[in-house]
Design a protein around this motif. Sequence first.
Motif, PDB file in Angstrom:
ATOM      1  N   SER A 173       0.066   5.541  -1.500  1.00  0.00           N
ATOM      2  CA  SER A 173      -0.973   5.778  -0.870  1.00  0.00           C
ATOM      3  C   SER A 173       0.049   6.783   0.096  1.00  0.00           C
ATOM      4  CB  SER A 173      -2.360   5.178   0.134  1.00  0.00           C
ATOM      5  OG  SER A 173      -2.655   4.497  -1.396  1.00  0.00           O
ATOM      6  N   HIS A 174       0.647   6.250   0.819  1.00  0.00           N
ATOM      7  CA  HIS A 174       1.454   6.363   1.348  1.00  0.00           C
ATOM      8  C   HIS A 174       2.940   7.875   1.291  1.00  0.00           C
ATOM      9  CE1 HIS A 174       4.462   7.889   5.696  1.00  0.00           C
ATOM     10  NE2 HIS A 174       5.291   7.203   4.222  1.00  0.00           N
TER      11      HIS A 174
ATOM     12  N   ASN B 256       0.643  -1.435  -0.304  1.00  0.00           N
ATOM     13  CA  ASN B 256       0.030   0.213  -0.149  1.00  0.00           C
ATOM     14  C   ASN B 256       0.465   0.949   0.084  1.00  0.00           C
ATOM     15  OD1 ASN B 256      -2.940   1.168  -0.208  1.00  0.00           O
ATOM     16  ND2 ASN B 256      -2.516   1.812   2.132  1.00  0.00           N
TER      17      ASN B 256
ATOM     18  N   LYS C 287       2.084   9.719  -1.389  1.00  0.00           N
ATOM     19  CA  LYS C 287       0.482  10.634  -1.638  1.00  0.00           C
ATOM     20  C   LYS C 287       0.966  11.443  -0.825  1.00  0.00           C
ATOM     21  CE  LYS C 287      -3.938  11.707  -3.598  1.00  0.00           C
ATOM     22  NZ  LYS C 287      -5.667  11.086  -3.954  1.00  0.00           N
ATOM     23  N   GLN C 288       0.272  10.944   0.111  1.00  0.00           N
ATOM     24  CA  GLN C 288       0.121  11.943   1.147  1.00  0.00           C
ATOM     25  C   GLN C 288       1.569  12.606   1.363  1.00  0.00           C
ATOM     26  OE1 GLN C 288      -1.279   9.832   4.733  1.00  0.00           O
ATOM     27  NE2 GLN C 288      -1.884  11.745   5.791  1.00  0.00           N
TER      28      GLN C 288
END
Length: 372
Positions: free
Chosen positions: A83-84, A80, A86-87
């Motif tokens: 997602s990290h 995953n 992007k943030q």
Amino acid sequence: MKERLCSVFGTLRQAQYCAAAYIRLEQTSEARRQPSRTSANAAFISACNRTLSASGQGIALRHWNDASFVLLYMWSESANLHSHLKQFALETAHSLQATPSIGISSACSFPKHLRKCGVEAHQALNGINLLHRTANAAVYDEDALPAAVRLHFYDFEDDFRIALLSGSELSVRETVGRWFDEMRKLPGISLGQLEIWNSEIRLMLLRWTEKYGIKDGADIRYELEEAIAAVPFDEQGFFSIEAWQRNLGEIVLSIIKQLNVNEVRSKSIVYEMARYIDHNYNDDLSVQEIAKHFHLSREYASRLFKKETGENLNDYIQKIHMTKAQQLLAGGTLKINEIAQMIGYNDEKYFSKVFKKQFGVSPNRFRKLPPT
């Protein structure tokens, strides 16, 4: 490869996945006004690496071939990861008062698909719609096809060339405005589309500097290259069609100032007028219509054409019409009234009168003459 990287980043030994972000930043007007500011990209790279060096889970780099982009790599045991990533990228950009456009790859196996991550991130970035007034971030989707570019700059090249040769600032801005009116009808504009348009503009400018004898052509091409490459943003750091419209208008106007004005412009625009008549012989052309098309007064267009060719503009229009009529008559299959209409004459009798005045015989008589 993994062993070499592990000698620098010890945490890579446990990493199974990696992801990449391809990032373009623009600072807000407030941040740009800071007297001691560094570039948005340099500040972003520094901020990212301060955080990532502590965890050893990533690195930010300036793009090796284009300083306007940043590459951000992260690795982890988790799939995953994107997602990290992007943030993290969004939060870091916002802390620097920068508006980012971010393309993010899928989570790829490490190190086998490290290069694939960069390619995916670039494709995701190129597909982002710049018209969305938000911080743009997109994750790569292998099923998403690049949007077809339906609008091309070279469709307007003739209009731009005519405006350039007219020497009129008003004509240039009107022509630029028509291009951007068409652009505003598009549902979206991506960085990929901008790259295509900028390539078309570069080719057009190269032809102009060579064809029209622009002084110091190499120097002005370098200056224009810098202006074209800069993606225009507004006060909040978002892409702005209005800013790009102003920028493009200034680019064309700067070329006008470099033209060898009198000789080049007069000869080139007369050539364009003759070319226009040759290509539109089937229309009912008039001196007034041609002058309007080239942003000139009727009197000036006639005087300029006469000066450069020694021939009256009206006579040249008629000569082209009648020469085309000769060619069509020689084919022997079309009726006289059909030929008249094909070259812009709605009145067959008037066409026959003009033809006889030009060649000394009527169209019917000309058709019966033996070929020479």
